[in-house]
Design a protein around this motif. Sequence first.
Motif, mmCIF file in Angstrom:
data_model
loop_
_atom_site.group_PDB
_atom_site.id
_atom_site.type_symbol
_atom_site.label_atom_id
_atom_site.label_comp_id
_atom_site.label_asym_id
_atom_site.label_seq_id
_atom_site.Cartn_x
_atom_site.Cartn_y
_atom_site.Cartn_z
ATOM 1 N N LYS A 191 -6.562 98.547 17.739
ATOM 2 C CA LYS A 191 -5.645 99.292 18.612
ATOM 3 C C LYS A 191 -4.617 98.335 19.201
ATOM 4 O O LYS A 191 -4.957 97.262 19.701
ATOM 5 C CB LYS A 191 -6.441 100.003 19.718
ATOM 6 C CG LYS A 191 -7.333 101.114 19.203
ATOM 7 C CD LYS A 191 -8.099 101.782 20.332
ATOM 8 C CE LYS A 191 -8.892 102.977 19.795
ATOM 9 N NZ LYS A 191 -9.900 102.556 18.794
ATOM 10 N N SER A 249 -3.288 100.619 14.959
ATOM 11 C CA SER A 249 -2.737 101.910 15.358
ATOM 12 C C SER A 249 -2.016 101.720 16.686
ATOM 13 O O SER A 249 -2.439 100.928 17.526
ATOM 14 C CB SER A 249 -3.836 102.964 15.503
ATOM 15 O OG SER A 249 -4.764 102.588 16.497
ATOM 16 N N ALA A 264 -1.493 102.581 20.049
ATOM 17 C CA ALA A 264 -2.346 103.345 20.955
ATOM 18 C C ALA A 264 -1.823 103.441 22.375
ATOM 19 O O ALA A 264 -2.190 104.373 23.096
ATOM 20 C CB ALA A 264 -3.752 102.724 20.981
ATOM 21 N N ARG A 289 -1.904 107.460 27.743
ATOM 22 C CA ARG A 289 -1.709 106.045 27.431
ATOM 23 C C ARG A 289 -0.225 105.708 27.298
ATOM 24 O O ARG A 289 0.122 104.628 26.821
ATOM 25 C CB ARG A 289 -2.486 105.662 26.168
ATOM 26 C CG ARG A 289 -3.976 105.926 26.314
ATOM 27 C CD ARG A 289 -4.777 105.555 25.091
ATOM 28 N NE ARG A 289 -5.175 104.153 25.109
ATOM 29 C CZ ARG A 289 -6.051 103.631 24.259
ATOM 30 N NH1 ARG A 289 -6.611 104.385 23.311
ATOM 31 N NH2 ARG A 289 -6.362 102.354 24.323
#
Length: 377
Positions: free
Chosen positions: A5, A32, A34, A58
């Motif tokens: 992440k 990814s 995130a 997030r």
Amino acid sequence: MRKLKWGMIGGGEGSQIGPAHRLGALADGHFSFAAGALDHRPEAGREYAQRLGIAADRAYGDWREMLEGERRRDDRIDLVTVATPNATHFEITKAFLKAGFNVLCEKPMTMTVEEGEEIVRVAKTTGRICAVNYCYSAYPMVRQARAMVRAGEIGKVRLVVTNFSHGHHGDATDADNPRVRWRYDPAMAGVSGQFADCGIHALHMACFICDDQVESLSADFASTISSRELEDDAMVNFRMSGGTVGRLWTSSVAIGRQHGFDIQVFGETGGFRWASEQPNQLVYTPVGGRTEIIEKGEAGLHPDAQRLSRVAIAHPEGFPLAVANIYCDLADAIRGEVRDCLPGAADGVRSMAAVHTAVASARDGGAWLDARPSIFR
């Protein structure tokens, strides 16, 4: 293998470097996207992050909110990229390292040598990775050049000549453009303009390929546009620990040059040159022999160059893929594989020591001064 992440601070909509980081981080499926605090305007940052696919909880308003939000999560990010204005790098990088996060910081890592030394200590204490985005060192043919030096294929290096000179700030009538002005404003850029902005890329490249470090230097700075407080042109001579002589020119007023980043390395038994505008080729000449062109993607390259050659021979690989190669090395490092080619906090503090030494040398008429940070003397 678990996908890592990734989060980003800065690099928001309209940013010059933000897209390169996003393309690079996501190119190979290691990460990814995130979390993010992408803009100094909280609501604009949240909105843009969600447009990029980050979940609302997030998409943070600022880096402090992101730090507190991520440190409490079981699925916290594995890596955060700091792509904010120079003066904020130290505070943000230190806070995330101390909270146990791995960090990739844009250059310059800090504004002062003392801050850089503190980052080195914090990274060592926490055991976290602190990388610095000297991404030009991740082009495959730059890795080939370094491997050739390490393998002794050009003998002992005698001389390195490098420059990073462009003309995009050469128009005096554009001097008040906000995208240009901050680079020559000490309040935002620090003690140096062009050398800290572009010259340290050239200096790091010399150290990276030669597998050596700058020991002393002599500098001449010029502000060719009189309204600028900081230099827009610099010439730096340097000597490396292993005896190599170095010459570096960096300029933002070289009208007619575009990117203008290249390097030549001359050894006892051969030499080569590489240019960022022709990044697929390394031009190599053995002593007494004919000049040849080593192509990215061809057979027989050193393993590190072959590993990072992504597309077929003769097809171009660009800047975002060099950034992607940094993220590949970071993913390997986070997963426990040693990558000694990854630029780290030590490179960051050495660069800042060179900047401050060059400023002092230029003010003292080009005096030769020790360019090493105190922790490495």
